[in-house]
Design an enzyme around this catalytic site. Structure first.
Site, PDB file in Angstrom:
ATOM      1  CG  HIS A 206     -63.043  18.750 129.688  1.00  0.00           C
ATOM      2  ND1 HIS A 206     -62.395  17.686 129.128  1.00  0.00           N
ATOM      3  CD2 HIS A 206     -62.180  19.790 129.617  1.00  0.00           C
ATOM      4  CE1 HIS A 206     -61.178  18.055 128.748  1.00  0.00           C
ATOM      5  NE2 HIS A 206     -61.019  19.336 129.032  1.00  0.00           N
TER       6      HIS A 206
HETATM    7  C1  UD1 Z   1     -59.163  23.347 131.922  1.00  0.00           C
HETATM    8  C2  UD1 Z   1     -58.337  23.740 130.697  1.00  0.00           C
HETATM    9  C3  UD1 Z   1     -58.480  22.670 129.626  1.00  0.00           C
HETATM   10  C4  UD1 Z   1     -58.116  21.307 130.170  1.00  0.00           C
HETATM   11  C5  UD1 Z   1     -58.970  21.030 131.410  1.00  0.00           C
HETATM   12  C6  UD1 Z   1     -58.613  19.705 132.021  1.00  0.00           C
HETATM   13  C7  UD1 Z   1     -58.150  26.144 130.220  1.00  0.00           C
HETATM   14  C8  UD1 Z   1     -58.587  27.215 129.305  1.00  0.00           C
HETATM   15  N1  UD1 Z   1     -58.838  24.975 130.108  1.00  0.00           N
HETATM   16  O1  UD1 Z   1     -60.534  23.346 131.541  1.00  0.00           O
HETATM   17  O2  UD1 Z   1     -57.593  22.965 128.564  1.00  0.00           O
HETATM   18  O3  UD1 Z   1     -58.359  20.327 129.188  1.00  0.00           O
HETATM   19  O4  UD1 Z   1     -58.736  22.076 132.374  1.00  0.00           O
HETATM   20  O5  UD1 Z   1     -59.546  19.319 132.975  1.00  0.00           O
HETATM   21  O6  UD1 Z   1     -57.244  26.339 130.989  1.00  0.00           O
HETATM   22  N2  UD1 Z   1     -63.881  23.351 138.673  1.00  0.00           N
HETATM   23  C9  UD1 Z   1     -64.226  22.809 139.874  1.00  0.00           C
HETATM   24  N3  UD1 Z   1     -63.290  22.055 140.519  1.00  0.00           N
HETATM   25  C10 UD1 Z   1     -62.066  21.835 140.020  1.00  0.00           C
HETATM   26  C11 UD1 Z   1     -61.739  22.371 138.766  1.00  0.00           C
HETATM   27  C12 UD1 Z   1     -62.663  23.131 138.106  1.00  0.00           C
HETATM   28  O7  UD1 Z   1     -65.315  22.996 140.390  1.00  0.00           O
HETATM   29  O8  UD1 Z   1     -61.245  21.179 140.691  1.00  0.00           O
HETATM   30  C13 UD1 Z   1     -64.837  24.221 137.976  1.00  0.00           C
HETATM   31  C14 UD1 Z   1     -64.266  25.641 137.874  1.00  0.00           C
HETATM   32  O9  UD1 Z   1     -64.525  26.400 139.014  1.00  0.00           O
HETATM   33  C15 UD1 Z   1     -64.966  26.172 136.657  1.00  0.00           C
HETATM   34  C16 UD1 Z   1     -65.103  24.912 135.789  1.00  0.00           C
HETATM   35  O10 UD1 Z   1     -64.972  23.787 136.637  1.00  0.00           O
HETATM   36  O11 UD1 Z   1     -66.242  26.643 136.967  1.00  0.00           O
HETATM   37  C17 UD1 Z   1     -64.068  24.895 134.710  1.00  0.00           C
HETATM   38  O12 UD1 Z   1     -62.734  24.952 135.263  1.00  0.00           O
HETATM   39  P1  UD1 Z   1     -61.535  25.686 134.480  1.00  0.00           P
HETATM   40  O13 UD1 Z   1     -60.255  25.405 135.147  1.00  0.00           O
HETATM   41  O14 UD1 Z   1     -61.882  27.117 134.213  1.00  0.00           O
HETATM   42  O15 UD1 Z   1     -61.540  24.999 133.037  1.00  0.00           O
HETATM   43  P2  UD1 Z   1     -61.688  23.469 132.632  1.00  0.00           P
HETATM   44  O16 UD1 Z   1     -62.971  23.300 131.919  1.00  0.00           O
HETATM   45  O17 UD1 Z   1     -61.388  22.553 133.778  1.00  0.00           O
END
Ligand code: UD1
Length: 370
Positions: A206
């Site tokens: 990811h």
């Molecule tokens: C985040 C952390 C990363 C960690 C990871 C674990 C930061 C900078 N990154 O990355 O260090 O390893 O979490 O998973 O804080 N989304 C969903 N549903 C969810 C969660 C996320 O649809 O339940 C989508 C969000 O809306 C976004 C994307 O996934 O579009 C990324 O989510 P985000 O929390 O920004 O970062 P991660 O890639 O999950």
């Protein structure tokens, strides 16, 4: 009464706060509240982790998710600030390296609240990673720094951090693993997926560096397709990766998402995921926590990153860093299939008691405010 706010926002944070919540809840002199920032919000990324780890419903949910890093961090700060003002805690505890960690640490120190960072001192030395910036800033503003491995101690010393703030306590992630280890046996996920222990490799990816560039993601997917000719691969897909894979497919930039031996499944709840990890022949990942979990379980781990902030998993554990050298990764996987990879050992203090060491410091160093 000592009041503590425990902050969690993203999936790995839930695993890290659970043992802390359990530990602090043992003390009648402590009131502990959980603040969920909302960074991860799907049931599979959040609620199911609360369930598996027997965490109570958070006292606050800030419901902040999505947006650029700056917007997400700023919005979390804006919503956490009134919570800190209202609760006026003695301590705020943040864990790990996600945007929620940084945002809430900044709010707490700006309000003069003693702030603890659990998993301090880790450094990848790669400032293109958002997590590295979060780690550096969180460590530099926090009052108490709890370290999980030797490299963290060295990094903080080199950065000139006051050593009285630094405590080597071990790894809270391992506390959670020891907590659920006996329940892993009863997970039915292998049966549900129709797979057998040691007959598959587990994949999680990811990191933006692997999944946000269409070229890199399609290169990795082609490679996984090739590996799956030799052994079944199970790939629970993170929402970020899912979105990017869907885009690749819709633009027809990729032909190999549908290999019959490459099982793409939805994110798994904690206990089922740990069953998949513990029963795998090997794990391919770019996650930080999974490098640690595989080391503790003695499962070979191939990390598709050029660096790791958790070098103990390589020096002592079962981890291999291959960067984007997929030929090297293929060679290691062949060795995993033959059973000729390094055995590894468990790093110091990864014994399931990190949270109790942290609680001792936070409670013993507490003085009632006038
Ligand atoms: C985040 C952390 C990363 C960690 C990871 C674990 C930061 C900078 N990154 O990355 O260090 O390893 O979490 O998973 O804080 N989304 C969903 N549903 C969810 C969660 C996320 O649809 O339940 C989508 C969000 O809306 C976004 C994307 O996934 O579009 C990324 O989510 P985000 O929390 O920004 O970062 P991660 O890639 O999950």
């Amino acid at each position: 009464m000592q009041k503590i706010l425990l902050v969690a926002g993203a999936r790995p944070n839930f695993v890290k706060i659970a043992p802390l919540w359990r530990e602090f809840s043992k003390f009648q002199s402590v009131e502990v509240k959980i603040v969920h920032t909302g960074q991860h919000f799907d049931d599979a990324m959040s609620q199911f982790f609360f369930d598996d780890l027997q965490l109570p419903k958070p006292d606050y949910n800030l419901n902040i998710h999505g947006g650029s890093h700056a917007v997400q961090t700023g919005q979390i700060m804006e919503c956490f600030d009134p919570v800190v003002e209202k609760e006026d805690p003695d301590d705020v505890i943040v864990t790990g390296d996600v945007n929620s960690t940084l945002a809430c640490a900044l709010v707490a120190v700006k309000r003069g609240i003693r702030t603890s960072h659990v998993e301090a001192g880790l450094r990848s030395f790669d400032r293109t990673m958002p997590e590295e910036l979060n780690r550096i800033v969180t460590d530099s503003v926090s009052d108490l720094l709890f370290v999980s491995e030797d490299s963290g101690l060295k990094n903080l010393k080199r950065e000139g951090v006051d050593q009285n703030k630094v405590f080597f306590v071990g790894n809270v992630m391992i506390d959670s693993l020891t907590f659920i280890n006996s329940q892993i046996k009863s997970s039915t996920i292998l049966k549900h997926l129709g797979i057998k222990a040691l007959n598959y490799g587990l994949v999680t990816l990811h990191r933006p560096s692997n999944v946000d560039s269409p070229e890199q993601l399609s290169k990795i997917m082609e490679w996984l397709g090739d590996i799956s000719n030799d052994i079944k691969l199970v790939f629970p897909v993170h929402p970020r990766t899912k979105k990017n894979l869907e885009e690749l497919s819709s633009k027809r930039l990729i032909k190999s998402v549908n290999h019959s031996n490459l099982m793409i499944i939805s994110p798994q709840r904690y206990i089922d995921f740990q069953k998949l990890l513990k029963s795998a022949r090997f794990v391919i990942t770019d996650s930080g926590g999974i490098q640690e979990e595989t080391t503790w379980q003695g499962i070979p781990c191939i990390t598709l990153r050029n660096n790791t902030e958790r070098p103990v998993t390589i020096d002592i554990g079962t981890n291999y860093l291959t960067g984007d050298d997929l030929n090297l990764a293929s060679t290691i996987i062949k060795n995993c299939i033959k059973g000729t990879t390094k055995q590894g050992n468990i790093p110091p203090l990864w014994d399931g008691k990190a949270a109790s060491r942290i609680a001792k410091v936070i409670i013993n160093h507490h003085t009632d405010r006038p």
